[in-house]
Design a protein around this motif. Structure first.
Motif, short mmCIF file in Angstrom:
data_model
loop_
_atom_site.label_atom_id
_atom_site.label_comp_id
_atom_site.label_asym_id
_atom_site.label_seq_id
_atom_site.Cartn_x
_atom_site.Cartn_y
_atom_site.Cartn_z
N LEU A 157 0.74 -1.20 -0.12
CA LEU A 157 0.01 0.06 0.01
C LEU A 157 0.91 1.24 0.04
O LEU A 157 0.58 2.13 -0.56
N VAL A 158 1.93 1.34 0.92
CA VAL A 158 2.56 2.51 1.08
C VAL A 158 2.86 3.12 -0.21
O VAL A 158 2.99 4.50 -0.40
N PRO A 159 3.84 2.42 -0.92
CA PRO A 159 4.34 3.02 -2.18
C PRO A 159 3.32 3.40 -3.11
O PRO A 159 3.60 4.64 -3.78
N LYS A 160 2.23 2.82 -3.21
CA LYS A 160 1.16 3.31 -4.22
C LYS A 160 0.34 4.71 -3.56
O LYS A 160 0.22 5.61 -4.32
N ALA A 161 0.37 4.58 -2.05
CA ALA A 161 -0.20 5.99 -1.63
C ALA A 161 0.88 7.03 -2.08
O ALA A 161 0.52 8.17 -2.03
N MET A 162 2.22 7.01 -1.89
CA MET A 162 3.10 7.81 -2.23
C MET A 162 3.00 8.30 -3.92
O MET A 162 3.08 9.46 -3.91
N ASP A 171 -11.98 17.20 -11.71
CA ASP A 171 -10.92 18.09 -12.20
C ASP A 171 -9.93 18.20 -11.32
O ASP A 171 -8.64 18.82 -11.98
N ARG A 172 -9.97 18.28 -10.00
CA ARG A 172 -8.78 18.58 -9.26
C ARG A 172 -8.77 17.53 -7.97
O ARG A 172 -9.92 17.25 -7.38
N LEU A 173 -7.75 17.38 -7.61
CA LEU A 173 -7.47 16.57 -6.09
C LEU A 173 -6.61 17.28 -5.21
O LEU A 173 -5.68 17.98 -5.88
N GLY A 174 -6.94 17.02 -4.07
CA GLY A 174 -5.87 18.00 -3.00
C GLY A 174 -5.01 17.02 -2.59
O GLY A 174 -4.70 15.82 -2.88
N GLY A 175 -4.74 17.19 -1.13
CA GLY A 175 -3.71 16.26 -0.53
C GLY A 175 -4.51 15.40 0.54
O GLY A 175 -5.61 15.20 0.31
N CYS A 177 -9.18 4.62 -0.05
CA CYS A 177 -9.51 5.59 1.20
C CYS A 177 -8.55 6.78 0.93
O CYS A 177 -8.88 7.94 1.24
N VAL A 178 -7.34 6.61 0.62
CA VAL A 178 -6.38 7.74 0.42
C VAL A 178 -6.89 8.49 -0.59
O VAL A 178 -7.12 9.88 -0.72
N LEU A 179 -7.37 8.01 -1.77
CA LEU A 179 -7.77 8.88 -3.09
C LEU A 179 -9.23 9.41 -2.80
O LEU A 179 -9.26 10.74 -3.32
#
Length: 444
Positions: free
Chosen positions: A27-32, A227-231, A204-206
């Motif tokens: 998970l972690v590398p993909k979340a990065m 159109d836009r994603l935040g952090g 969940c991250v996305l």
């Protein structure tokens, strides 16, 4: 091979004590990578210090993402405000040993309009083609050009949502769709998707970033592009695969290991099988204790499968424990066709494992008529003896380590750096559990 890539293991001592697992390698590398999609900084917690994380950190930095440690241990702060193209040679130098770079494609196509992917590495456990990934990206509207140094992708126009059916519920292809579809124009429907806990955590991250993603019970995922994603601010779920590896080590060595961070919810199929074999476990709010309760272990019949089935990454460590079970155990590997190759070394140590091309299980699988040795019959219990071992892949490597710890005498295990890909600080964890190990010239 250098001395620090070799480990001498003096077997026969039960592992006893406590260790901790951090966030999942899967998970972690993909979340990065997901942080690339954001217009604002992200905060990722519970990050393990493993090679795959370092590889992705380097690749992100090459593309202009600022990555720095946070205030708490295992915390990364990722700022994608200035994403830029990277030098082809630099990408190749950083990415050669990892398969993660293919997942950079969607985010880079959205941010820059183009992406470069070098030749891919990873563990050699079977055919892992990138055809799924490339076909998915083409369906979104990307063009793919094969060049001598790798693959060059472009998005002449904004990527568009599409309808995709995976012939097999591939984790990597599902991740590719998610990371691409969230900012594609319109809607995307993905059927026969992978539904591993790490996929759910990536969703969940996305979603925290502003994505619109729905999961149905029939392996269908629907994504509405934005159109836009935040952090994001996210704590990664614990690594259930590492936790199970330590559980198998406890069982094979007649030990008792408490795994801080292990979570019951993501390990239910493993826990059921662990109990059927004769292992014992106890769950509390902080982790799970695994131990050998004494007496004989029981032979079982087992088939690996994609989630929610018994995970293929649990199979190799468990096979080592099954060499100590009384009777005939049958293991049918249905995910990776070459994942049972590691058993030849166990036979050299005294195990009795026979491989078969047939599907020795209730479910015929895609390898049944393709001449792959993907079923195993394990006769036990066996007295394992120390041997010279060369690590073949990540999970097989840790499994060799378990076998060496359970064996009589001393084993020489070569290629231990490969274990660092997915097991954080495993040398110190071994020491804390009382394992008798040493690197040449530096007695432990």
């Amino acid at each position: 091979m250098t001395d620090d890539d070799v480990l001498l293991v003096h077997g026969g001592t039960p592992l006893e004590g406590e260790i901790k697992v951090r966030g999942a390698k899967n998970l972690v590398p993909k979340a990065m990578v997901a942080a690339l999609l954001g217009s604002e900084p992200s905060r990722l917690r519970n990050v393990p210090d493993i090679r795959d994380v370092r590889v992705v950190r380097g690749l992100l930095q090459l593309h202009g993402v600022t990555v720095r440690a946070g205030d708490e241990p295992g915390e990364l702060l990722l700022d994608p405000s200035h994403v830029e193209s990277a030098n082809v040679a630099d990408i190749d130098a950083h990415a050669g040993s990892s398969r993660i770079p293919i997942l950079f494609c969607g985010p880079l196509l959205h941010r820059l309009g183009h992406a470069f992917i070098p030749g891919l590495g990873g563990c050699h456990i079977g055919d892992r083609p990138i055809d799924f990934h490339l076909e998915v990206l083409r369906q979104f509207g990307a063009t793919v050009e094969k060049r001598p140094e790798g693959l060059y992708l472009q998005a002449p126009q904004r990527l568009r949502g599409t309808k995709i059916h995976l012939p097999y519920p591939s984790v990597g292809a599902t991740e590719q769709v998610l990371l691409t579809a969230v900012m594609a124009e319109g809607s995307t429907e993905l059927s026969n998707a992978a539904v591993e806990p790490e996929i759910e955590d990536l969703i969940c991250v996305l979603q925290k970033m502003g994505a619109i993603i729905a999961m149905d019970t029939d392996r269908t995922i629907r994504i509405t592009g934005v159109d836009r994603l935040g952090g994001y601010n996210h704590r990664a779920l614990a690594d259930r695969l590492e936790a199970a590896s330590w559980a198998c080590a406890a069982l094979a060595t007649h030990g008792n290991v408490y795994v801080h961070g292990a979570q019951q919810r993501t390990m239910v199929p493993f826990l059921n099988t662990f109990r059927k074999v004769g292992g014992a476990f106890e769950i509390d709010e902080d982790g799970i204790r695994f131990w050998h309760p004494g007496g004989q272990l029981k032979a079982i019949a087992l088939e690996t499968d994609v989630a929610p089935g018994f995970q293929t990454d649990w199979q190799q460590p468990l096979v080592v424990a099954l060499t100590q079970a009384t009777g005939l155990s049958i293991v049918h590997e249905t995910v990776y066709e070459s994942r049972l190759g590691f058993t030849s070394a166990l036979n050299q140590m005294g195990a009795t494992i026979q491989l078969y091309r047939e599907c020795l299980g209730g479910t015929p699988c895609r390898f049944g008529q393709r001449n792959f040795q993907h079923s195993a019959v394990i006769s036990g219990p066996s007295r394992l003896q120390g041997a010279e071992l060369i690590i073949p892949d990540l999970r097989g490597g840790f499994s060799y380590l378990i076998a060496a710890l359970a064996a009589e005498g001393t084993s020489t295990v070569r290629g231990i750096s490969l274990i660092n890909r997915g097991y954080e600080d495993f040398m110190n964890k071994l020491a804390s559990l009382g394992a008798k190990v040493e690197t040449p010239g530096f007695p432990g």
